[in-house]
Design an enzyme around this catalytic site. Sequence first.
Site, PDB file in Angstrom:
ATOM      1  N   LYS A  46       0.862  -1.188   0.000  1.00  0.00           N
ATOM      2  CA  LYS A  46       0.000   0.000   0.000  1.00  0.00           C
ATOM      3  C   LYS A  46       0.895   1.233   0.000  1.00  0.00           C
ATOM      4  O   LYS A  46       1.434   1.626   1.017  1.00  0.00           O
ATOM      5  CB  LYS A  46      -0.924   0.043   1.217  1.00  0.00           C
ATOM      6  CG  LYS A  46      -2.040   1.103   1.053  1.00  0.00           C
ATOM      7  CD  LYS A  46      -2.528   1.679   2.356  1.00  0.00           C
ATOM      8  CE  LYS A  46      -1.671   2.758   2.922  1.00  0.00           C
ATOM      9  NZ  LYS A  46      -1.604   4.011   2.085  1.00  0.00           N
ATOM     10  N   GLU A  95      10.066  17.097  14.087  1.00  0.00           N
ATOM     11  CA  GLU A  95      10.643  17.149  12.749  1.00  0.00           C
ATOM     12  C   GLU A  95       9.947  18.228  11.917  1.00  0.00           C
ATOM     13  O   GLU A  95       8.728  18.197  11.744  1.00  0.00           O
ATOM     14  CB  GLU A  95      10.459  15.817  12.042  1.00  0.00           C
ATOM     15  CG  GLU A  95      11.425  14.727  12.425  1.00  0.00           C
ATOM     16  CD  GLU A  95      11.247  13.511  11.529  1.00  0.00           C
ATOM     17  OE1 GLU A  95      12.091  13.305  10.643  1.00  0.00           O
ATOM     18  OE2 GLU A  95      10.267  12.768  11.725  1.00  0.00           O
TER      19      GLU A  95
END
Length: 490
Positions: free
Chosen positions: A183, A392
């Site tokens: 996926k 991040e």
Amino acid sequence: MSILGGAAGAAIDGRMLIGRNWSASESQDVIEVVNPADLSLVGTVPNATPKDAEQAVAAAYAAQAGWAGRLAGERARLLRGWADLVRANRVELARLLTTEQGKPLAESLGEADVTADFIDWFAEEGRRAYGQVIPEFAAGKQLVVTREPVGVAVAITPWNFPLSMVARKIAPAIAAGCATVLKPSEDAPFTSLALAELAHEAGIPDGVVNVITCSRENAVETVKALLADTRVRKLSFTGSTVVGKILLALAAGTVKRVSMELGGNAPFVVFDDADLDKALAGFMAAKFRNAGQVCIAPNRLLVQDAVHDSFVDQLAERVKALNVGPGLEEGTQIGPLINRRGMEKALGLVRDAVRDGAELVTGGEVHARGGSFLQPTILTGVNSQMRIFREEAFGPVVPVVRFSGEDEAIALANDTDAGLAAYFYSRDVNRVWRVSKAIESGMIGVNDGVISTPVAPFGGVKESGLGREGGQSGIMEYLEEKYLCMGIDK
């Protein structure tokens, strides 16, 4: 179907690969994929449902026994053929990758090359998945350990490296004898579908590589269906720590094997005895690839007092000179972020840091090109209490932290729940060994900013994940050990 053939023309009508069939979703629903550089339509792909997921698993399960029964050398031959096709189509793959993902074409060409290298590496590792003979612990007993495919493997991959991430998961799985269900990310699915198309063309049997695509909204129930299926025995995921923890909980329901490459918060430490020219070059290579949208990109630049100002001044010159533009435009070094959501997150972290006392050296705004183009940015005066130190930015944003001594640098580097990658520069051999041992990270670049390669293990510690990809370790994630204790008549 030919995704590669349609990459340069009109919008692509994509299909999922389930067994031997390129098919639509049972719901007939589709999702649109857009070019992040200009928001033009790249094409549409099916929006899979749990029923589609069940069909993909069924196809993989039907192929599993036959594929596992193939000789390792035969699997290797087919994988090498796949790698050859990737190299033969590298330009088309790279243009497709840049179109849907945004990175500069030169980087996409490099990713196509390393994708072929990953496939080649694991083709050979599949032939070397050796067992073990254990010395007898008692008279009349022969002890043997064999390695067998774990079974059907599900791979969930991100948008930032939609070629190489797929190869790093699917190639070792099928080299080990596992049929797979992939996926890919909804943001960049065409490159992964094209890679599967080449696998099919190389002669890898129907059902060994299956690909389903779905929207972010449909992914929840579709992935739940994959992980609830007892025929699936392995999950490999690359993505955020938050999502990884959810998938770990789902995989625990049927006690699946898992490997997880999760979030990073990499420190890049420059000591006062470093070769500053090499440190600058290493930092630029590590940080600004794919516009900073790299899980191992430095997220915190730690610079020692004595060289701080000089290093930041030289870094600012290089950052200001970076050419921002569409990935297919000649000379582009920094492309767009994947979408507006990613850019707003990065900008939010920058603005929070400035509000809390950081100083903006350069950048800090949406680029003049608009859309999801972000100015390459440097901030100084960052401290460990700021969000930008903890989270991040996943973009071309450099928070700089000043430190005074080695112990402080190590403490700052380790002050995070993540532990994927780290970097440091020093010419003191004793310091190199001390700091290498002290930093809590799965991978460390010592006087080097480019560390990823098919031949070495890739993975992290702490909340950055479980298991390893690449190197000798990569194929072991798809193999189970079976111990045989055989009584022998004397």
